[in-house]
Scaffold this motif. Sequence first.
Motif, PDB file in Angstrom:
ATOM      1  N   GLN A 421       0.846  -1.189   0.000  1.00 45.78           N
ATOM      2  CA  GLN A 421       0.000   0.000   0.000  1.00 45.78           C
ATOM      3  C   GLN A 421       0.888   1.248   0.000  1.00 45.78           C
ATOM      4  O   GLN A 421       1.952   1.243   0.603  1.00 45.78           O
ATOM      5  CB  GLN A 421      -0.879   0.018   1.259  1.00 45.78           C
ATOM      6  N   ASN A 423       2.383   4.987   0.946  1.00 46.38           N
ATOM      7  CA  ASN A 423       2.549   5.672   2.231  1.00 46.38           C
ATOM      8  C   ASN A 423       1.356   6.541   2.590  1.00 46.38           C
ATOM      9  O   ASN A 423       1.046   6.719   3.758  1.00 46.38           O
ATOM     10  CB  ASN A 423       3.778   6.588   2.177  1.00 46.38           C
ATOM     11  N   THR A 424       0.710   7.097   1.544  1.00 39.09           N
ATOM     12  CA  THR A 424      -0.368   8.046   1.833  1.00 39.09           C
ATOM     13  C   THR A 424      -1.564   7.361   2.479  1.00 39.09           C
ATOM     14  O   THR A 424      -2.460   8.026   2.982  1.00 39.09           O
ATOM     15  CB  THR A 424      -0.832   8.731   0.526  1.00 39.09           C
ATOM     16  N   GLU A 425      -1.596   6.021   2.466  1.00 38.21           N
ATOM     17  CA  GLU A 425      -2.705   5.314   3.103  1.00 38.21           C
ATOM     18  C   GLU A 425      -2.514   5.209   4.614  1.00 38.21           C
ATOM     19  O   GLU A 425      -3.461   4.943   5.343  1.00 38.21           O
ATOM     20  CB  GLU A 425      -2.839   3.896   2.525  1.00 38.21           C
ATOM     21  N   LEU A 426      -1.278   5.386   5.082  1.00 36.18           N
ATOM     22  CA  LEU A 426      -0.988   5.126   6.498  1.00 36.18           C
ATOM     23  C   LEU A 426      -1.910   5.877   7.455  1.00 36.18           C
ATOM     24  O   LEU A 426      -2.433   5.275   8.390  1.00 36.18           O
ATOM     25  CB  LEU A 426       0.480   5.464   6.804  1.00 36.18           C
ATOM     26  N   PRO A 427      -2.133   7.201   7.256  1.00 33.88           N
ATOM     27  CA  PRO A 427      -2.970   7.893   8.246  1.00 33.88           C
ATOM     28  C   PRO A 427      -4.404   7.401   8.267  1.00 33.88           C
ATOM     29  O   PRO A 427      -5.081   7.526   9.288  1.00 33.88           O
ATOM     30  CB  PRO A 427      -2.923   9.360   7.790  1.00 33.88           C
TER      31      PRO A 427
END
Lengths: 496, 237
Positions: A421, A423-427
């Motif tokens: 996935q 990085n922008t999905e992390l939050p």
Amino acid sequence: MSIETTSNEQDIRLRAGIDRSLRHPVMFFLTSGAAWLAVSLILGIIASAKMHAPGFMDGCSWFTYGRIQAAHVNALVYGWAFQAAFGVIIWLMSRLSRQECKASGTILMAGHLWNLVVSFGIIGIMAGFGTGIPWMEFPVFVWPALLFCYVAIVIWSMIQFKVRPEGHVYISQWYLMAALIWFPWVYLTTNLLIHVFPGNPVMANAINAWFKSSLIFLFFTPVALATAFYLVPKVTGRPIISYSLAKLGFWSLAILMPWAGTQKLFGAPIPVFIPYLGAAATILFFIPAFTAAVNLLRTASADMEIVNNSPTLRFTMAGVFGLIVMAVASVFLNIPDVTLELTQFTISGYGFEILALYGFFSFVMFGAIYFIVPRITLREWLSRRLIKMHFFFSIYGIVTIALVAIFGGVMQGQGQEDFLQPNTELPTYVYPYAWATTISWCFILFSNIFFFLHLTFMWLRLGRRSTHPTLLVSHHAGSPHGEEGDIDNVGTASAH
Amino acid sequence: MSFRIFILGLFASFGVAWLSIIIVPYFKMRSLDPIPMGEDANGTSVVFNPKRAGRIKDGYEVYMSNGCNQCHTQLIRPTYAGTDVHRPGWAGFVYDDERGNTSRETTVFDYAHEKFASIGVTRIGPDLSNFAVRVREIYAKGQSAENWLYSFLYNPRHDPKRRNSTCPSNRFLFEERKIKGNPADDAIPFASKEGYELVPKPEARALVSYLLSLKKDQAVPASINFAPAKKEEAETK
């Protein structure tokens, strides 16, 4: 609440004298602690809201997430938890060592200084002078001042214990003495090795992780257990079920818990035995926790009616349930190769701290406050509805936070593990849990505003003048609180 | 149980753990021997020692005091502790055929000269171990890495691809001032009024210097390389 069995006039006078000698310092610690709790909760709501609504109070340096989250946790630990502990420690130790406090002026002054220094610390964090070291974010000048205040506040309790009349040492005194000795040791070690003689930066992380865990397991836990072991027999009027079980609980805490905490460094470049030992010790927390909890629950369960009616016992027993949940969580979250690395960098770390500080420690402290305050102000609590509001909204809040911490942390960790996935999905993995946390903090804030007001009325001596303690059910159809009586005479006031 | 034995018990039970997991490791790790990397072109021996001085150090202070470590980690754990190594751009890169994939775990020397290793608390945002390389090679490809970072710090959500970001805006690290003469090189394009420019304050410059120093994929000596190239791979090179 129960009537103490002793009818010895001298005993009653002694207790009344102890309560009178400690009235001002204890009320000061409890009230200012409650005020800090409210401050910390407001900061916590803002911080948590920023996790799902980053535009909220955006762009203002004092309220940026990293600072306000630190201010929230430090206000909770040093503003509320420590001051509640101080208030309860000095009162319990005087009562158990059967001596009036002769240094209440010094304690009161040190308490004011503690508040001043904590205020400077919180302002320092929010103004951008924080150190960024978890639970030690206060600017560096703060720690020696806090240690000085700590010694000036509790040294009298240690002296009281040393010169106590010959005889039996009660379980609560073991826990209190242990906490009083361990905390300055932990605090001094940590601050010296991180701030004064900095060593390896990775080892500094390990020391800090050990510090956080030691504060929870070696200070707040023993203080809360000491309080519970005092309150439960006192209110139910029954002795603790098993003395040897209490002994086992105490010494297993003393032997196991100093090893805990360093599992936060799992996978970091540090000798591997350090995180594994930390994980093992934290898992083994269930031994001291369950032994103490079983002892307290079995003692209290002999009379469920009292548990249900007495605000003190209701809060204390909720705290004991919090201890059980905390023990289950420390097993569940720290199994290497299963959940430890999964939850290492998730909200479950914060959730566990809140579970320990609020779900267990604070509930027992609330129980103690509902017990102590009427005795030292010689007034009864004004309204059982306020107490009930405080109880239920706190329960709703903390149960949500505990669920989020344990299951949300695991789910967030699963998301992080999925390395394909972007990085922008992390939050996004934390959105729903951040929402839940914000709402539960609102519930807890709501409950504690009532608590703070109620406590302030008591401090201003606006409580009920009655010989009848405020219970959570009404026994007399005529008046909601039963027959009113005069409590300004020494005998009846301290017979409760 | 007498008072003396009780106090002794308290000291012993705590002291053993205190010595074993805090004091002894502290002194053991306090002065780690530098790891030799071989010799440079002049024949002097080289040690592994990442640069962290001057403005980079100031930037580290800004990073810590604003609590960036609450949401950002800087730790690539070994595979037994997570999948960090495999995530693209976290542990290393494929720059060219000669070096191959530079992914590696974090070593203890990567945090040299920091007071408190910025391992971090949670991973709400991405890991920053190799953030500088990601910015230079991917995010700001073809433009100034500093300016890309200034824009990002000013408003982390200005790029539609990053609308999910919950990174706080660091607007307080910038100031708006009247343009005198030529506009500044590092001004960012979010000024509110005509004739004014938004420029980073010294703290923002320091923070960006620090962020652009975050690179933990250098080759490490064989003694601390936990994933050495396999034999057949080494032979085919």
